[in-house]
Write an enzyme that holds these catalytic residues in place. Structure first.
Site, PDB file in Angstrom:
ATOM      1  N   SER A 218       0.839  -1.191   0.000  1.00  0.00           N
ATOM      2  CA  SER A 218       0.000   0.000   0.000  1.00  0.00           C
ATOM      3  C   SER A 218       0.880   1.248   0.000  1.00  0.00           C
ATOM      4  O   SER A 218       1.660   1.441  -0.934  1.00  0.00           O
ATOM      5  CB  SER A 218      -0.972  -0.051   1.171  1.00  0.00           C
ATOM      6  OG  SER A 218      -1.995   0.907   1.028  1.00  0.00           O
ATOM      7  N   GLU A 336      -9.244  -5.556  -3.399  1.00  0.00           N
ATOM      8  CA  GLU A 336      -8.621  -4.375  -2.807  1.00  0.00           C
ATOM      9  C   GLU A 336      -9.644  -3.416  -2.188  1.00  0.00           C
ATOM     10  O   GLU A 336      -9.477  -2.937  -1.067  1.00  0.00           O
ATOM     11  CB  GLU A 336      -7.820  -3.599  -3.867  1.00  0.00           C
ATOM     12  CG  GLU A 336      -6.666  -4.339  -4.493  1.00  0.00           C
ATOM     13  CD  GLU A 336      -5.400  -4.320  -3.644  1.00  0.00           C
ATOM     14  OE1 GLU A 336      -5.452  -3.843  -2.494  1.00  0.00           O
ATOM     15  OE2 GLU A 336      -4.359  -4.797  -4.138  1.00  0.00           O
ATOM     16  N   HIS A 430      -7.758  -5.704   0.679  1.00  0.00           N
ATOM     17  CA  HIS A 430      -6.515  -4.940   0.690  1.00  0.00           C
ATOM     18  C   HIS A 430      -5.672  -5.336   1.899  1.00  0.00           C
ATOM     19  O   HIS A 430      -6.140  -5.290   3.045  1.00  0.00           O
ATOM     20  CB  HIS A 430      -6.856  -3.450   0.745  1.00  0.00           C
ATOM     21  CG  HIS A 430      -5.684  -2.520   0.696  1.00  0.00           C
ATOM     22  ND1 HIS A 430      -4.922  -2.336  -0.433  1.00  0.00           N
ATOM     23  CD2 HIS A 430      -5.151  -1.693   1.638  1.00  0.00           C
ATOM     24  CE1 HIS A 430      -3.986  -1.451  -0.199  1.00  0.00           C
ATOM     25  NE2 HIS A 430      -4.093  -1.043   1.051  1.00  0.00           N
TER      26      HIS A 430
END
Length: 549
Positions: A218, A336, A430
Site C-alpha cells: 500500500s 482491494e 486490501h
C-alpha cells in the site's frame, strides 16, 4: 563483524541510550559492534533480534520539517531489546479491520528493527516499509515480525518514517530554509536515511549491503516506487517488491498540477486553517495537537514533485527509463476495494444511470469500459473499476516498465479467500496477503478476520514467504514443490495466489491495463489528475494526443 553472547553477569556495566533501557534484563543478549556504535539485542530460537535502533537524529524542535541528519556514533552499548516509539499519527476514529494497538508515539521515532539468523554473514537483506496511507502505521506491529524471514536466512529490517503533516508538509518558508529550495518529502527522506544506515551498518548484523531488497505494501509500496524514482536513493537497494502500489498523480511543489494545488499552497492553507501565522507557530504546536488538527482540516499526505527528491511524476520517470534498474515483484489483490469502500462514490440509481455515467466519462472508450465493468452488477463493477485504476494498472505498469529496461519483473494476482473474510464480504481484501507473505498467520490484530488454522493455510503462507525470500536472495522467486514463476516478459506471465500458488498463467484481465493506461495518458496530457476519480465519477475523457490511444 564482532558478536558477543553475554550472560547477565558478563553484561554488568553495559550502558545504553534512551529510556528503553529501564529494567532490561541482560540474560540471553547479544552485542554487535556496528559502525554506528555497539548494539545490544536478544537471542531467541536461533535468531538475533534488535529493536528500536535509531538511524537518524530526532526530528524535533527546529529539526521538525527538516531533512534527517545522522546520529553521532555512540560509544556505550545501545539497548535494543524493546521496540522504539512509532511516529506521531492520529488516533483511530472508528474501528475497522485495520485497527491495531499502536506503540508509544513520539516525534523521536526514526528507528528500525532487525531480525537476523544467528552468526549470519553476507545474508540477503529485506527492508520493510509499512503501509498506512502515509498517515498511520509503525514498524513494531506484530504482523510485521520478521522472524520467519530470519529463519529462512534473511536479515530483515523494518523501519519507521515520519507520517502525515510531520512527514510531508511543504510550505514556502520551509523551502526558503532549504539550501536546495525545496520542502515536503521528509518521510521519504527518512526512508532514504534508513537505507543509508543499512548500507553502512548491516554487515555488522550479518547482512550483505550489496544485496538489499526494499519491500512494502500500500503506502509502503507507493514509497517503493518513490524510492525507485528518486535519484537520492540510487544504489541503496538492489531489488524491489511493491504490493498493492498506487501510482497516482503527485502534487508539484510550487505550481498547481493535475487538478491539485501546489504543495506549498496547500501547506499555507493548512497553516491558516490551524491559526498559525508562520512555520514558527507550527513548530511551537504540540505534535499530537498538530497531527489531530491537520487530520480534521482534511490534510492529505503525499509525496511532492520538487525536482530534487522526486524530479517528476512517477509515471513520467518510468516512461523515460530513468527509474532504478532493479528486478521487481509487483502485484495486487482481487478485493482491494472491499475494505476501502471510502474510495468509491455512491452508486447510481440503476443500470441506465450507471451506463450513462460511464459514457459521459469515457467517451469513445466507453464501450471498452462497459465491457470490463458492465452495468449488470453495479457494485462489483464499481469495486473492480477503482481496484484496477489504482492498483491493477499500477502493478502491471511497474512490471512492464521494468521489463522494458531489461530487468526481471514478476507479477502476481492475489485471489485467496477464507471463511472469516468471506462472511464479512472481504474476499482477498486490501493487505490480506500480508499474514501469508510474512508467514505470520497467528500475529494478527483482534479485528482482522482470522484465517483458519489448517494445513492448507499454513502451506500457502509457507509458499508465499519462500517465494519472497528466494527473490530477496537471488532475484528469482521460487519455492520448493511449488509452480515456477516466470517473469512478466514471458507473454505477460503472472502468478495466481488462490488456495495455493497457481502458475502457467498469462495476460491477467485482458485489456484492463490498456484501458487505464489510455485514460491516464490522456489525463496527464490534459493536466487532469489520475487516482480514484474513475468509473461513474470520471471527468470527461480528454481527446487523444500523440502517444496516447
Amino acid at each position: 563483524m564482532i558478536r558477543l553472547l553475554r550472560s547477565a553477569s558478563a553484561a554488568v556495566g553495559l550502558a545504553c541510550l534512551g529510556s528503553a533501557c529501564a529494567g532490561a534484563s541482560d540474560s540471553g543478549h547479544v552485542l554487535v559492534e556496528a559502525p554506528a556504535g555497539p548494539v545490544r539485542g536478544v537471542t531467541q530460537d536461533g535468531l538475533e533480534i534488535f529493536k528500536g535502533i535509531p538511524f537518524a537524529a530526532p526530528p524535533v524542535g527546529e529539526a521538525r520539517w527538516a531533512p534527517p541528519t545522522a546520529m553521532p556514533a555512540w560509544d556505550e552499548a545501545y539497548d535494543a531489546t524493546e521496540f522504539g516509539p512509532g511516529c506521531m499519527q492520529p488516533g483511530w476514529v472508528s474501528q475497522s479491520i485495520y485497527t491495531d494497538t499502536l506503540p508509544r508515539l513520539s516525534e523521536d521515532c526514526l528507528n528500525l528493527n532487525i531480525w537476523a539468523p544467528a552468526e549470519a554473514s553476507g545474508a540477503p537483506v529485506v527492508v520493510w516499509i509499512h503501509g498506512g496511507a502515509l498517515v498511520r502505521g509503525a514498524n513494531s506491529l506484530s504482523l510485521y515480525d520478521g522472524a520467519s524471514y530470519a529463519e529462512r536466512g534473511v536479515v530483515f529490517v523494518s523501519i519507521n518514517y515520519r507520517l502525515g503533516v510531520l512527514g510531508y508538509l511543504a510550505h514556502p518558508e520551509l523551502s526558503a530554509e532549504s539550501p536546495d529550495g525545496v520542502s515536503g518529502n521528509y518521510g521519504l527522506l527518512d526512508q532514504i536515511a534508513a537505507l543509508e544506515w543499512v548500507e553502512d551498518n548491516i554487515a555488522a548484523f550479518g547482512g550483505d549491503p550489496q544485496n538489499v531488497t526494499i519491500a512494502g505494501e500500500s503506502a509502503g509500496a507507493l514509497s517503493v516506487t518513490y524510492l525507485m524514482a528518486s535519484p537520492l536513493a540510487r544504489g541503496l537497494f538492489d531489488k524491489a517488491i511493491a504490493q498493492s502500489a498506487y501510482t497516482i498523480s503527485t502534487p508539484s511543489l510550487s505550481e498547481a498540477a493535475f487538478g491539485a494545488p501546489a504543495a506549498e499552497t496547500a501547506g499555507v492553507a493548512l497553516a491558516e486553517a490551524l491559526g498559525a501565522e508562520d512555520v514558527a507557530d507550527l513548530r511551537a504546536m504540540d505534535a499530537e495537537t498538530l497531527v489531530d488538527a491537520a487530520g480534521r482540516a482534511g490534510y492529505l499526505a503525499s509525496g511532492t514533485v520538487d525536482g530534487l527528491v522526486l524530479p517528476d511524476q512517477i509515471v513520467s520517470i518510468f516512461d523515460r527509463g530513468e527509474q532504478a534498474p532493479v528486478p521487481v515483484i509487483a502485484g495486487f489483490n482481487e478485493g482491494e476495494i472491499r475494505s476501502l469502500r471510502r474510495l468509491m462514490p455512491p452508486p447510481p440509481a440503476d443500470e441506465e444511470a450507471y451506463e450513462a455515467a460511464i459514457r459521459r466519462g469515457y467517451g469513445e472508450l466507453a464501450e471498452t469500459a462497459l465491457a470490463h465493468y458492465p452495468p449488470s452488477d453495479i457494485e462489483e463493477s464499481m469495486l473492480a473499476t477503482t481496484r484496477d485504476a489504482m492498483y491493477g494498472w499500477s502493478a502491471e505498469r511497474l512490471a512492464r516498465d521494468q521489463s522494458e529496461i531489461g530487468q526481471a519483473a514478476y507479477y502476481y494476482y492475489y485471489h485467496h479467500g477464507y471463511p472469516a473474510a468471506e462472511e464479512m464480504g472481504l474476499h482477498a481484501f486490501h493487505a490480506s496477503e500480508l499474514p501469508y507473505m510474512f508467514d505470520n498467520l497467528d500475529r494478527l490484530s483482534e479485528h482482522w478476520p482470522a484465517p483458519p488454522d489448517t494445513p492448507d493455510e499454513a502451506a500457502l503462507a509457507d509458499a508465499m514467504t519462500d517465494y519472497w525470500v528466494s527473490f530477496a536472495r537471488d532475484g528469482h522467486p521460487a519455492a520448493e514443490g511449488q509452480p515456477a514463476w516466470p517473469p512478466y516478459s514471458e507473454n505477460e506471465a503472472y502468478m495466481l495466489f488462490d488456495d495455493a500458488p497457481r502458475g502457467g498463467r498469462t495476460d491477467l484481465l485482458p485489456g484492463m491495463f490498456e484501458l487505464h493506461e489510455a485514460v491516464m495518458c490522456r489525463r496527464r496530457a490534459a493536466d487532469i489528475g489520475w487516482h480514484w476519480n474513475v468509473g461513474v465519477i470520471a471527468p470527461p475523457l480528454p481527446a487523444p494526443v500523440a502517444d496516447c490511444s
